[in-house]
Design an enzyme around this catalytic site. Structure first.
Site: not given
Ligand code: ADP
Length: 163
Positions: A17, A41, A90, A128
């Protein structure tokens, strides 16, 4: 002033992130990192904790603001006068859902663009939920989350395991 929103659950914020936040903050005057509240959630960290984690990790990026959003992102973007949503990608598996959401948001708020930013290769695997899973088994997550929040993340799972 070009304002963008980077939305997500951030439960908790990962280095993946942060990489997207850091890179996209260079493209806009202000980047609002918005913790989205999802009533379906059950998060590990409260909205306030997640916002606090993001604040601590982004202290060195002057144009980042941290906020939360409980309603429709399209409405929130209007309220904040944002011109874009930034989403990290990703893998192709992220794309289908994000593409659908982008089209829906465009329908709801035609002024709003969705900008996709590809992950840096070293964070392709990182989510996450992976952090929660590793930390839940007492594994080392220091390569996945920022130093600023590491102790607090580990502490939460330590408490969970001792119950
Ligand atoms: P997650 O729970 O899957 O990590 P979130 O809902 O917190 O996802 O993600 C917020 C945004 O960050 C989304 O657009 C997600 O695709 C992106 N994201 C999450 N992890 C990564 C990563 N490792 N690289 C790039 N983008 C990411």
């Amino acid at each position: 002033m070009r304002i963008a929103i980077c939305p997500g659950s951030f439960d908790p914020i990962t280095l993946g992130h942060l990489d997207i936040i850091r890179r996209s903050s260079k493209l806009f005057d202000v980047l609002i990192v918005a913790v989205t509240k999802n009533p379906n959630k059950q998060p590990t960290f409260s909205v306030e904790e997640r916002m606090d984690f993001i604040r601590r990790c982004t202290q060195s990026i002057p144009n980042v603001r941290v906020d939360c959003c409980g309603g429709l992102l399209a409405d929130y973007a209007k309220e904040k006068k944002a011109c874009a949503l930034v989403k990290g990608l990703r893998a192709v598996t992220d794309f289908e859902y994000e593409f659908q959401m982008a089209l829906i948001n465009k329908q709801l708020n035609p002024e709003l663009e969705t900008v996709f930013m590809t992950t840096s290769s070293e964070y392709m695997y990182l989510s996450s939920s992976a952090v929660r899973q590793v930390a839940g088994y007492g594994g080392d997550v220091s390569q996945f989350v920022a130093q600023e929040i590491l102790e607090d993340v580990e502490k939460r799972f330590l408490i969970g395991r001792s119950e």
